[in-house]
Enzyme design. Sequence first.
Site, short mmCIF file in Angstrom:
data_model
loop_
_atom_site.label_atom_id
_atom_site.label_comp_id
_atom_site.label_asym_id
_atom_site.label_seq_id
_atom_site.Cartn_x
_atom_site.Cartn_y
_atom_site.Cartn_z
N ASP A 52 0.85 -1.19 0.00
CA ASP A 52 0.00 0.00 0.00
C ASP A 52 0.89 1.24 0.00
O ASP A 52 1.57 1.52 0.99
CB ASP A 52 -0.89 -0.03 1.25
N ALA A 120 -7.73 14.00 -18.02
CA ALA A 120 -8.56 15.03 -18.65
C ALA A 120 -9.58 15.59 -17.68
O ALA A 120 -10.16 16.65 -17.93
CB ALA A 120 -9.27 14.43 -19.86
N CYS A 121 -9.79 14.89 -16.57
CA CYS A 121 -10.76 15.35 -15.56
C CYS A 121 -10.32 16.65 -14.88
O CYS A 121 -11.07 17.21 -14.10
CB CYS A 121 -10.99 14.28 -14.49
N TYR A 150 -11.83 14.12 -7.77
CA TYR A 150 -10.80 13.30 -8.43
C TYR A 150 -9.93 14.21 -9.31
O TYR A 150 -8.70 14.13 -9.31
CB TYR A 150 -11.48 12.22 -9.26
N LYS A 154 -5.88 15.38 -8.98
CA LYS A 154 -4.93 15.25 -10.09
C LYS A 154 -4.21 16.57 -10.32
O LYS A 154 -3.00 16.60 -10.57
CB LYS A 154 -5.65 14.82 -11.37
N GLU A 192 -16.08 0.26 -13.89
CA GLU A 192 -15.78 0.24 -15.32
C GLU A 192 -16.22 1.55 -15.98
O GLU A 192 -17.14 2.20 -15.53
CB GLU A 192 -16.45 -0.96 -15.99
N LYS A 201 -22.78 -4.73 -21.65
CA LYS A 201 -24.25 -4.75 -21.82
C LYS A 201 -24.64 -5.37 -23.16
O LYS A 201 -25.59 -6.15 -23.24
CB LYS A 201 -24.79 -3.32 -21.71
N THR A 220 -20.63 13.84 -25.29
CA THR A 220 -19.56 13.35 -26.17
C THR A 220 -18.27 13.11 -25.39
O THR A 220 -18.01 13.73 -24.36
CB THR A 220 -19.25 14.38 -27.28
N ARG A 284 -16.23 16.20 -24.11
CA ARG A 284 -14.78 16.21 -23.84
C ARG A 284 -14.07 15.56 -25.02
O ARG A 284 -14.54 14.55 -25.55
CB ARG A 284 -14.48 15.46 -22.54
P1 NAD Z 1 -6.59 1.17 -12.33
O1 NAD Z 1 -7.56 1.44 -11.24
O2 NAD Z 1 -6.79 -0.04 -13.16
O3 NAD Z 1 -5.11 1.14 -11.75
C1 NAD Z 1 -4.74 1.85 -10.64
C2 NAD Z 1 -4.05 0.87 -9.71
O4 NAD Z 1 -3.59 1.57 -8.56
C3 NAD Z 1 -4.98 -0.24 -9.21
O5 NAD Z 1 -4.48 -1.51 -9.58
C4 NAD Z 1 -4.98 -0.05 -7.71
O6 NAD Z 1 -5.05 -1.26 -6.98
C5 NAD Z 1 -3.67 0.66 -7.48
N1 NAD Z 1 -3.69 1.36 -6.21
C6 NAD Z 1 -4.68 2.13 -5.71
N2 NAD Z 1 -4.37 2.53 -4.48
C7 NAD Z 1 -3.15 2.01 -4.20
C8 NAD Z 1 -2.33 2.07 -3.07
N3 NAD Z 1 -2.69 2.74 -1.97
N4 NAD Z 1 -1.15 1.42 -3.10
C9 NAD Z 1 -0.77 0.73 -4.19
N5 NAD Z 1 -1.52 0.62 -5.30
C10 NAD Z 1 -2.72 1.26 -5.30
O7 NAD Z 1 -6.56 2.48 -13.24
P2 NAD Z 1 -5.94 2.72 -14.69
O8 NAD Z 1 -7.05 2.88 -15.62
O9 NAD Z 1 -4.90 1.73 -14.97
O10 NAD Z 1 -5.29 4.16 -14.47
C11 NAD Z 1 -3.92 4.33 -14.14
C12 NAD Z 1 -3.66 5.81 -13.88
O11 NAD Z 1 -4.04 6.60 -15.00
C13 NAD Z 1 -4.43 6.35 -12.68
O12 NAD Z 1 -3.62 7.26 -11.99
C14 NAD Z 1 -5.57 7.09 -13.32
O13 NAD Z 1 -6.06 8.13 -12.49
C15 NAD Z 1 -4.94 7.61 -14.59
N6 NAD Z 1 -5.93 7.85 -15.64
C16 NAD Z 1 -6.57 6.78 -16.21
C17 NAD Z 1 -7.51 7.03 -17.20
C18 NAD Z 1 -8.24 5.90 -17.86
O14 NAD Z 1 -9.07 6.18 -18.74
N7 NAD Z 1 -7.99 4.65 -17.52
C19 NAD Z 1 -7.82 8.34 -17.60
C20 NAD Z 1 -7.15 9.38 -16.96
C21 NAD Z 1 -6.20 9.12 -16.00
#
Ligand code: NAD
Length: 349
Positions: A52, A120-121, A150, A154, A192, A201, A220, A284
């Site tokens: 963690d 992008a958020c 969130y 970021k 998801e 779905k 969008t 977006r």
């Molecule tokens: P994800 O949730 O699949 O992966 C994030 C991982 O972080 C998870 O496996 C989770 O277990 C781990 N995690 C969370 N808390 C933790 C902790 N305390 N210690 C150790 N591990 C921890 O998400 P993702 O889609 O792979 O996204 C990866 C990164 O990209 C994130 O920072 C997310 O905010 C960013 N992001 C993703 C998207 C997207 O569309 N997927 C868009 C914008 C930004």
Amino acid sequence: MARTRVLVCGAGGFIGGHLVGRLKREGFWVRGVDLKYPEFSSTEADEFVIGDLRDQKIAAEAVDGMQDVYQLAADMGGAGYIFTGEHDAVVMHNSATINLNVLEYGRQSGIARFFYSSSACIYPAHNQEDPGNPICSEESAYPAAPDSEYGWEKLFSERLYLAYMRNYGTRVRIARFHNIFGPQGTWDGGREKAPAAICRKVAQAPTGGSIEIWGDGTQTRSFLYIDECVEGLRRLMESDFPGPVNIGSEEMISIRGLAELVISISGKQLRIESIPGPLGVRGRNSDNRLIRSRLGWAPSGRLADGMKATYDWIRDQVLAAKPASASRRLDQQKPVGRTAAAIPHSSDD
Ligand code: NAD
């Protein structure tokens, strides 16, 4: 020559898991750290630490001996998780603590480069009210007004990495990802995102039936296939540009259009019904002018191709009747050490 040793934080997650595979194919020695192992395949990392990163000791151990850090760990989920408001305090606290720990202990141990995954958020909600013409150029982030906590976290963490760069000379690379999708992503359980939810779905619906989408479907978005996300990430890391820079697709589509696309891929006859649900901003889209000018590259894949690969993978998951994926509540988790057994592999808890 010794292989570069890199740490991937969030290596059990969707993008982190794909990134580990890519780094291994490029010849890096990879340590992954996450609360959990990847859900849908075994990790390709040389070493995988179950830990963690909110725990300072775990963060310090994770960065030890590494040269580069890819920081993708975050408490995140789809609109059903981050836009309801119910998880705001937990999301902000968990993700900010991870970034504070990884960056500070990484600096102390002499990490050469940090990659940070922003989103992008962070873009102001008032620039995204017109679904036909959202504004998401990098400089439009300020004056800041993200539509979720969130997004605020970021933005805070982007600034944290940039402050370390200014004050300590730390080399950072910051990407703002726009809706990444693809195989091996969460496809049920509440975290998801729209592409995976719609694929599920459609895969579950009997032909002649219907699927539900949140809202009227005119909102969008653009969606970027995972392989191009990882490509952009690696190009940014190897460049001399710190960012922040968008890594996203410019192929904008309405949510109804996305549902129609998936239905046509499936070959089924299905109706689309609107139901109330959290929607986020009205529109977006990625603005790729900066990435094109600074990296000489931008994503160019077709949405339909990525959606076909994703639909096929999710349909196979549905057919295999996999149990609902873990929608783990991080606030219910206890800090854990290096023992793999401390964390159930993939369970609802
Ligand atoms: P994800 O949730 O699949 O992966 C994030 C991982 O972080 C998870 O496996 C989770 O277990 C781990 N995690 C969370 N808390 C933790 C902790 N305390 N210690 C150790 N591990 C921890 O998400 P993702 O889609 O792979 O996204 C990866 C990164 O990209 C994130 O920072 C997310 O905010 C960013 N992001 C993703 C998207 C997207 O569309 N997927 C868009 C914008 C930004």
